[in-house]
Motif scaffolding. Sequence first.
Motif, PDB file in Angstrom:
ATOM      1  N   GLU A 123      12.079  35.604   0.108  1.00  0.00           N
ATOM      2  CA  GLU A 123      12.182  36.602  -0.963  1.00  0.00           C
ATOM      3  C   GLU A 123      11.881  38.029  -0.529  1.00  0.00           C
ATOM      4  OE1 GLU A 123      10.248  33.925  -0.976  1.00  0.00           O
ATOM      5  OE2 GLU A 123       8.163  34.470  -1.343  1.00  0.00           O
ATOM      6  N   HIS A 124      11.032  38.223   0.491  1.00  0.00           N
ATOM      7  CA  HIS A 124      10.743  39.610   0.896  1.00  0.00           C
ATOM      8  C   HIS A 124      11.919  40.189   1.688  1.00  0.00           C
ATOM      9  CE1 HIS A 124       6.158  38.547   0.675  1.00  0.00           C
ATOM     10  NE2 HIS A 124       6.772  38.447  -0.495  1.00  0.00           N
ATOM     11  N   THR A 172       1.779  41.036  -0.568  1.00  0.00           N
ATOM     12  CA  THR A 172       1.416  39.803  -1.254  1.00  0.00           C
ATOM     13  C   THR A 172      -0.117  39.713  -1.334  1.00  0.00           C
ATOM     14  OG1 THR A 172       1.853  37.435  -1.359  1.00  0.00           O
ATOM     15  CG2 THR A 172       1.402  38.335   0.822  1.00  0.00           C
ATOM     16  N   HIS A 201       4.050  44.204  -6.180  1.00  0.00           N
ATOM     17  CA  HIS A 201       4.514  43.111  -5.322  1.00  0.00           C
ATOM     18  C   HIS A 201       5.283  42.069  -6.130  1.00  0.00           C
ATOM     19  CE1 HIS A 201       4.952  40.702  -1.788  1.00  0.00           C
ATOM     20  NE2 HIS A 201       4.754  39.666  -2.573  1.00  0.00           N
ATOM     21  N   ASP A 216       9.003  40.761  -5.386  1.00  0.00           N
ATOM     22  CA  ASP A 216       9.428  39.359  -5.360  1.00  0.00           C
ATOM     23  C   ASP A 216      10.600  39.116  -6.314  1.00  0.00           C
ATOM     24  OD1 ASP A 216       7.591  38.360  -3.510  1.00  0.00           O
ATOM     25  OD2 ASP A 216       6.131  37.760  -5.046  1.00  0.00           O
TER      26      ASP A 216
HETATM   27 ZN   LIG Z   1       5.917  37.926  -2.356  1.00  0.00          ZN
END
Ligand SMILES: [Zn+2]
Length: 318
Positions: A84-85, A195, A242, A246
């Motif tokens: 996802e990043h 994160t 964050h 995401d």
């Molecule tokens: Zn993340």
Amino acid sequence: MNKLSTRQRTLAGEISFAGYGVHSAQPVTLVIGPAAPDKGFLIRRDLGNGTYTEPVSVHFSRVSRTTLCTTLDLGGSVSAATIEHVTSALSGMGVDNALITLDAAECPIMDGSAYPFAVAILEVGLETQPAPKKFLKILRSVTVRNNDAFAALEPYNGRALDLEIDFDSKVIGRQRMMFDWTPRRYFEDVSRARTFGFVRDAKILRQAGYALGSSLDNSITLHEDRILNPGGLRYEDEFVRHKLLDAIGDLSLGGLPIWGKFRSYKGGHALNAHVLSGLFSSDANYEIVGAEDLPLEFEAFDDQPAGLEVNHYLRSVR
Ligand SMILES: [Zn+2]
């Protein structure tokens, strides 16, 4: 209609990253390169000795797990975790087509944000492709719920996210972020958000095989209302930023940039994947439109971080 902003973009060259997975702690090399128009984000595994799995679309229908990160099934019992990043950086920086290659089962965590990927995209530059940009235009609201948490996609004349979190922690608490997407805003306001995790959860996670590679170098670590990272936070509300990072990554698994608004409360990878399933459960919920069908005054794609337009210019005069 010939404006650059209405055309698809890919990377002008390859970028590569060496690191390790935050959950697996396995060393990995990630290479992201250009892809042909209308391909979207493709992913494949480098099996060594010059052999690769067949590239497959980074698509929500391939999501096999959403525990703590988003994991894709690439077929033939090959998977790719914590994508996802990477997809957030690609989507956030306005890339339409790219080929992602990994030589292990999890993407490198780098510093826990999307910033290293976004910087590399900025440095290598984007190439404008002949094909017009396409969008997934939301026609009907879709909401998915889990107790008091929800995620929704709604019709909206633009690209926006409105995200709220509520943690039982004095350091985090309730945070909300409303975000109107442009590549510059993504780069400046979202990409650097890391994160995070709690020391109280670490032991259980590690026993279950997660967070084996997590450290203060790649995660904001919280212990009894204290942030253990010596440098503190990068943004005052880094936690909700964050979560937004995401969500941008997870929503790119719809296959096309979304034209509409995403809203969520206490959301996460599972709800993000479910809201996409909900969207695609009926043809009446969405339509695929070209940039020419969207308001011409929409120039978000031209709002690039300093540097990108320079690269762009250099490539077009070469
Ligand atoms: Zn993340």
